[in-house]
Design an enzyme around this catalytic site. Sequence first.
Site: not given
Length: 724
Positions: A452-454, A457
């Site tokens: 999710s965060d990769t 970002e």
Amino acid sequence: MEPCRTRPEWSKTIPKLDKRLWRLNIGPDAGESWEYLSNEEEAKARPLSFAEKYFLGLDLEDAPKFQPAKTPLESAVHGYEFFRRLQLNDGHWASPYEGPMFLLPGIVFSFYITQTPFPRGWPEEITQYLVNHTNDDGGWGIHTEGASTVFGTSLNYTVLRILGMKRDHPIAVRARACLHKLGGAIANPHWGKFWLATLNCYDWKGMNPIPPELWLLPDWVPIHPGKWWCHVRQVYLPMGYLYGEQLSCPINTLIRELREELYVDDYKSIDFSKHRNTVCESDLYHPHTTILNSLNWLMDKYFTFLRPQWMRKLGTKKAYQLIQIENENTDYACLGPVNAAMNTLCVYYQEGPSSKAFQKIIRRLHEFMWVQPEGMLMRGTNGLQVWEASFTLSALADSRLYESKIYRKDMINALKFLDRQQIRNEYAGKGYRHNSKGAWPFSNITQGYTVSDTTSEALRAVLTVQSLPEFEKPVSLSRLKEAVDVLLLMQNKNFGFASYEPVRAGEWLEHLNPAEVFGKIMVEYSYPECTTSVVLALREFTRYDDSYRREEIEQTIQDALSFVINSQQPDGSWYGSWAICFTYAAMFATDSLATVGRCFENCDIQRKACEFLLSKQRSDGGWSESYMACVTGYYTETDSSLVTQTSWALLALMHAKYPHRKPIERGIQFIMKSQAGDGSWKQKSIEGIFNKSVAIAYPNYKFYFSIHALGLFARQYGNYISEY
């Protein structure tokens, strides 16, 4: 790159290789693998790059040289002038991503059990690494900064013996004394018992059961492994296969010697079945619950008295089918280093050493290995390629270093890299995988797991850069929409976002956590840092395209912000689960609130966050949060301020638009004073964490987060340093 630790008094007692013969190979998919060249002639034909020399700790005679920076922006430029030299030709930045001390044994055991020759240079460099990271008492912990444990000491001692160290070598003698003082290998936690059983240095009767038959349960059953956190299910899948068949390598002279050396009592006299729950106190982080012990008792009776042959075969068959799906989905790269090493053994036993599957997976293991000044280690994944490129692009854009034409070329290269790494295949449902098409993975496209965060970002970095008039738009709008689609499917019922996939089961499953050394591993959880990354990416997307799924996006953002707000602790902090710890989480949480105009002047949440951070600022202007904060849940400090944690705290204060310049400027001065003459910053401590107890290093954090903080300060508070 400076070594994390060296033991010159011990490392000189073992063979050393010429570091100048190592070369880093980068595959078409950005896979990273080190190769030790045969001779000087090969080395001359392939000169070392600046990045290779840096990683190996060799002299950097061609490094830039600067006078001390006089302004924050000048310091940012100096930092990037060094860091840009580490960018590889395909546009990404490589990283050791090291720290855990329980990974190397898996790959060494896998090579040994499958009788695969170790690649040139591996035995010497792995031995050097373990010797350099020996604790004062002769043992090893769960990570490089941890106290000695049975898990770390028994497995790494075994690695040294496999790689050729004699039992009477002083290092082996000290390690064995440490292990015996801790109770011997009999006191291993679950994973340690498992690995020694595969090596025939522990009896399978002493293992709590890992039935592959669990995979035969209907998917709707609450404890079905498909509902577990993906790393846990992908580790316990091959564990179940190997345990179910009780597969161990043949006994030989070394195995007999290890059986003598690893235990306090005579191996033949030990009743292993009585030691399933024997775990050294120094290893135990998550004790068994009564429920788990009861289930283990029942499963043991099933395995001992009731298990029919047809059920065993059915369970093994199902487990291997899922192992094959994992291998094929990732082109044998696997989710992580633990399941990669275990899957290697499964393929070896099921298909044989001459099979194409075995040849592929054993070769992929090379991509987890890394060489640095103190030796060779096994990384926490097969790299940080997408993660690092995304944050670097955002730092360069936010600090406006893109205004330099030279730096713009680097950014174009990184942007094209992210373009190539976006996942184009859909793996949803295959081996219990989440939706993937349009996402970005943590490492590279071959590993291919949605994060999710990769994804967030990378999406934010692409959107930010493609919005600048100086840059082309290699990632099409339709593909950007696919990334948004993936993210919108990942929100949990509590409105937060987890790491790889939405939560599939309740926290109650932690009552069945069998690992003993890790916390919060059984299921996914919502995290403030992952949630913030999604909020920032979705907000950036609405600026890029204000029509696509706008209402859903706005609702998702509002709901996610409610999770961030509700996650704040009474003292104004947020607990961070993926780096250290409260400073890291604050950097994200304050940024998400800023997207809706909440700042220090108009928001109590932001004020409390700023007050918490300022209460932790040291006299030198920096912050010094330790990995122990993640372990204990309380803000804990190291002996001295750290550049990375200082950058996180400063970014948090600036996101919240803290109105007073002086404390932020003091932190900026600390970063500037910590900078070396070549523009770099030195590695002083580990920055990352996972599963609450395992510290792991992100050495590039000190570059791009420092650059980001310096550049943002210059923009927001003025590019000057006051005289006090």
